[in-house]
Design a protein around this motif. Structure first.
Motif, mmCIF file in Angstrom:
data_model
loop_
_atom_site.group_PDB
_atom_site.id
_atom_site.type_symbol
_atom_site.label_atom_id
_atom_site.label_comp_id
_atom_site.label_asym_id
_atom_site.label_seq_id
_atom_site.Cartn_x
_atom_site.Cartn_y
_atom_site.Cartn_z
ATOM 1 N N LEU A 15 -2.655 3.155 -10.313
ATOM 2 C CA LEU A 15 -3.381 1.886 -10.356
ATOM 3 C C LEU A 15 -3.935 1.627 -11.756
ATOM 4 N N VAL A 53 -2.505 8.319 -6.964
ATOM 5 C CA VAL A 53 -2.697 6.898 -6.642
ATOM 6 C C VAL A 53 -3.705 6.224 -7.574
ATOM 7 N N ALA A 110 0.829 -1.207 0.000
ATOM 8 C CA ALA A 110 0.000 0.000 0.000
ATOM 9 C C ALA A 110 0.866 1.260 0.000
ATOM 10 N N SER A 170 4.509 5.790 -5.289
ATOM 11 C CA SER A 170 4.496 5.876 -6.755
ATOM 12 C C SER A 170 3.487 6.908 -7.239
ATOM 13 N N GLY A 171 2.295 6.920 -6.611
ATOM 14 C CA GLY A 171 1.266 7.876 -7.003
ATOM 15 C C GLY A 171 1.664 9.306 -6.710
ATOM 16 N N TYR A 172 2.315 9.519 -5.566
ATOM 17 C CA TYR A 172 2.743 10.865 -5.185
ATOM 18 C C TYR A 172 3.762 11.406 -6.191
ATOM 19 N N LEU A 198 -1.924 12.690 -3.512
ATOM 20 C CA LEU A 198 -2.220 11.255 -3.476
ATOM 21 C C LEU A 198 -3.544 10.942 -4.154
ATOM 22 N N PHE A 212 2.289 1.921 -3.498
ATOM 23 C CA PHE A 212 1.366 2.598 -4.409
ATOM 24 C C PHE A 212 1.258 4.086 -4.069
ATOM 25 N N CYS A 213 1.275 4.410 -2.777
ATOM 26 C CA CYS A 213 1.200 5.813 -2.358
ATOM 27 C C CYS A 213 2.435 6.588 -2.810
#
Length: 271
Positions: free
Chosen positions: A216, A212, A167, A173-175, A208, A170-171
């Motif tokens: 995904l 995020v 989790a 990478s999304g940021y 985020l 993903f945070c």
């Protein structure tokens, strides 16, 4: 949590914007398609040549007996391809933005123009903008790699490594995807990478909420190509929000506050 929803809202609005401007959507697809072809060719080449590359890199194993030689080199070949695939995923956005710099900068300007108010221009020659984009992308990639190593090490912690760490991955990478995409609009405003990072840290929830869901979605093959134009448009809307530049929202909120507060001064507070 509210700020997360704000960031996601900008992502959705960006996709809607390019859907209403079909010509811009079509032009915005071109860089992603070019990058996809380049990456597909590189991955096919890697798949075809990985065996020979591993054999060349491990001459010490030539005298190993069967089945150990095959198991060892097959495992290294698989790891090499997985590494190439991972590298392509985390660099796809940066390379697409670099390839499509003129397209995405023009698209971002159109979003600013459509929303009203000032339309910032960097005033720099194209070669200079490409150089800055490449430099900033490399700096961000090094940051992502550092976090990736730390998260990989934490992945060996029982339970936590199989639940919390993915989790967090993903945070992170999304940021950084949000940082990368907002760079198109912020570079036109003369905002350096250090300031960009500080600006998004101040609204981490919005960053985020924007990045995020997008990271995904990018896990689905080919989706990144079709979402890139809307992602750039949404990132421009996010930048306007972060910097309090949207006159439409200012006028709307100002009218509401004036009617409620009479002749009292009104100051717009960015979301």
């Amino acid at each position: 949590m509210r700020d997360f929803g704000v960031g996601f809202g900008h992502l959705v609005q960006g996709q809607k914007w390019v859907a209403r401007h079909g010509r811009r959507f079509g032009f915005g697809l071109l860089p992603g398609l070019v990058t996809l072809v380049l990456y597909s060719g590189a991955l096919v080449g890697l798949a075809l040549g990985a065996d020979d590359l591993v054999a060349w890199a491990t001459p010490f194993a030539d005298d190993w007996s069967s089945p150990w030689l095959g198991l060892f080199r097959n495992a290294l070949t698989a790891l090499l391809f997985v590494f190439g695939l991972f590298l392509s995923v985390i660099t796809f956005t940066a390379v697409t933005l670099l390839v499509g710099e003129p397209f995405y900068e023009s698209l971002s300007e159109d979003v600013d123009r459509d929303r009203g108010g000032e339309v910032p221009e960097s005033g720099l020659p194209l070669w200079r903008e490409l150089l800055i984009s490449a430099r900033d992308s490399l700096r961000l990639l090094l940051r992502v790699a550092l976090y990736g190593v730390l998260l990989f090490a934490c992945g060996f912690i029982p339970v936590v490594g199989q639940t919390v760490v993915p989790a967090l991955g993903f945070c992170v990478s999304g940021y950084f995807l949000a940082v990368e995409l907002t760079g198109v609009a912020l570079q036109r405003r003369g905002v350096e990478l250090k300031e960009r990072l500080a600006l998004l840290r101040g609204r981490r929830g919005a960053a985020l909420g924007f990045g995020v869901p997008l990271i995904l979605a990018f896990l689905v093959p080919f989706v990144a190509v079709f979402l890139m134009p809307g992602a750039v448009a949404g990132a421009t809307l996010l930048v306007r929000d972060l910097r309090g530049e949207d006159p439409q929202e200012n006028d709307h909120e100002g009218g509401n506050l004036s009617s409620a507060g009479g002749d009292q001064g009104v100051h717009h507070i960015p979301h």
